[in-house]
Design a protein around this motif. Structure first.
Motif, mmCIF file in Angstrom:
data_model
loop_
_atom_site.group_PDB
_atom_site.id
_atom_site.type_symbol
_atom_site.label_atom_id
_atom_site.label_comp_id
_atom_site.label_asym_id
_atom_site.label_seq_id
_atom_site.Cartn_x
_atom_site.Cartn_y
_atom_site.Cartn_z
ATOM 1 N N VAL A 69 -75.146 74.147 -10.184
ATOM 2 C CA VAL A 69 -76.435 74.340 -10.791
ATOM 3 C C VAL A 69 -76.391 73.951 -12.401
ATOM 4 O O VAL A 69 -77.616 74.189 -12.861
ATOM 5 C CB VAL A 69 -76.789 75.576 -10.808
ATOM 6 N N ARG A 70 -75.340 73.398 -12.988
ATOM 7 C CA ARG A 70 -75.346 73.098 -14.551
ATOM 8 C C ARG A 70 -76.047 71.844 -14.786
ATOM 9 O O ARG A 70 -76.193 70.967 -13.796
ATOM 10 C CB ARG A 70 -74.071 73.016 -14.940
ATOM 11 N N ILE A 71 -76.585 71.853 -15.987
ATOM 12 C CA ILE A 71 -77.382 70.446 -15.988
ATOM 13 C C ILE A 71 -76.727 69.794 -17.065
ATOM 14 O O ILE A 71 -76.644 69.883 -18.194
ATOM 15 C CB ILE A 71 -79.027 70.788 -16.812
ATOM 16 N N HIS A 72 -75.984 68.643 -16.545
ATOM 17 C CA HIS A 72 -74.943 67.955 -17.306
ATOM 18 C C HIS A 72 -74.791 66.415 -16.393
ATOM 19 O O HIS A 72 -75.204 66.468 -15.120
ATOM 20 C CB HIS A 72 -73.995 68.451 -17.762
ATOM 21 N N ASN A 73 -73.820 65.694 -16.835
ATOM 22 C CA ASN A 73 -73.750 64.340 -16.080
ATOM 23 C C ASN A 73 -72.423 64.609 -15.188
ATOM 24 O O ASN A 73 -72.204 63.846 -14.286
ATOM 25 C CB ASN A 73 -73.115 63.357 -17.309
ATOM 26 N N ASP A 74 -71.590 65.765 -15.414
ATOM 27 C CA ASP A 74 -70.614 66.040 -14.475
ATOM 28 C C ASP A 74 -70.673 66.064 -13.089
ATOM 29 O O ASP A 74 -70.101 65.528 -12.467
ATOM 30 C CB ASP A 74 -69.758 67.351 -14.969
ATOM 31 N N THR A 75 -71.843 66.577 -12.650
ATOM 32 C CA THR A 75 -72.266 66.597 -11.355
ATOM 33 C C THR A 75 -72.439 65.243 -10.758
ATOM 34 O O THR A 75 -72.028 64.923 -9.504
ATOM 35 C CB THR A 75 -73.478 67.617 -11.302
ATOM 36 N N LEU A 76 -73.221 64.647 -11.374
ATOM 37 C CA LEU A 76 -73.595 62.964 -11.061
ATOM 38 C C LEU A 76 -72.253 62.297 -11.030
ATOM 39 O O LEU A 76 -72.042 61.392 -10.058
ATOM 40 C CB LEU A 76 -74.511 62.383 -11.980
ATOM 41 N N VAL A 77 -71.353 62.309 -12.043
ATOM 42 C CA VAL A 77 -69.990 61.783 -12.028
ATOM 43 C C VAL A 77 -69.065 62.147 -10.594
ATOM 44 O O VAL A 77 -68.694 60.957 -10.173
ATOM 45 C CB VAL A 77 -69.490 61.965 -13.223
ATOM 46 N N THR A 78 -69.007 63.431 -10.437
ATOM 47 C CA THR A 78 -68.251 63.712 -9.376
ATOM 48 C C THR A 78 -68.795 63.336 -8.169
ATOM 49 O O THR A 78 -68.021 62.814 -7.124
ATOM 50 C CB THR A 78 -67.900 65.468 -9.352
ATOM 51 N N ALA A 79 -69.972 63.090 -7.827
ATOM 52 C CA ALA A 79 -70.548 62.652 -6.553
ATOM 53 C C ALA A 79 -70.372 61.059 -6.547
ATOM 54 O O ALA A 79 -70.326 60.583 -5.597
ATOM 55 C CB ALA A 79 -72.106 62.818 -6.574
ATOM 56 N N LEU A 80 -70.475 60.474 -7.552
ATOM 57 C CA LEU A 80 -70.163 58.859 -7.809
ATOM 58 C C LEU A 80 -69.005 58.645 -7.436
ATOM 59 O O LEU A 80 -68.728 57.792 -6.505
ATOM 60 C CB LEU A 80 -70.836 58.226 -8.839
ATOM 61 N N VAL A 81 -67.934 59.235 -7.962
ATOM 62 C CA VAL A 81 -66.388 59.323 -7.683
ATOM 63 C C VAL A 81 -66.084 59.352 -6.206
ATOM 64 O O VAL A 81 -65.368 58.725 -5.474
ATOM 65 C CB VAL A 81 -65.584 60.060 -8.688
ATOM 66 N N ALA A 82 -66.569 60.548 -5.725
ATOM 67 C CA ALA A 82 -66.406 60.822 -4.297
ATOM 68 C C ALA A 82 -66.990 59.801 -3.277
ATOM 69 O O ALA A 82 -66.535 59.644 -2.267
ATOM 70 C CB ALA A 82 -67.012 62.441 -3.928
ATOM 71 N N ALA A 83 -68.048 59.269 -3.925
ATOM 72 C CA ALA A 83 -68.609 58.271 -3.047
ATOM 73 C C ALA A 83 -67.974 57.010 -3.106
ATOM 74 O O ALA A 83 -67.649 56.026 -2.104
ATOM 75 C CB ALA A 83 -70.286 57.740 -3.493
#
Length: 83
Positions: A69-83
């Motif tokens: 629920v944090r608002i930052h780039n790490d959530t997007l980065v981890t999703a893209l790395v997993a993809a």
């Protein structure tokens, strides 16, 4: 830029108030990370138990809960790395 687009979309539709809308978007990205993580586990293991344990570790890992629920780039980065 993506956060600004999401905030604009939420402002137009008025689905959620301003501080919550980016958290909802972060949760959606985190859900995508979970889906890709479980798919990756299924790629390497055919055992249902192993896939379920992997999913539980991804969901309940302390950093995952904190990061979802944090608002930052790490959530997007981890999703893209997993993809």
């Amino acid at each position: 830029m993506l956060g600004a687009l999401v905030q604009r979309g939420f402002a137009i539709t008025k689905i959620a108030p301003k501080p919550v809308n980016l958290q909802v978007f972060s949760l959606a990205i985190f859900f995508a990370f979970l889906v890709y993580g479980v798919l990756l586990a299924r790629l390497f293991s055919d055992r249902v138990r192993t896939v379920r344990i992997t999913a539980a570790l991804l969901v309940f890992w302390p950093y995952s809960i904190h990061n979802s629920v944090r608002i930052h780039n790490d959530t997007l980065v981890t999703a893209l790395v997993a993809a």
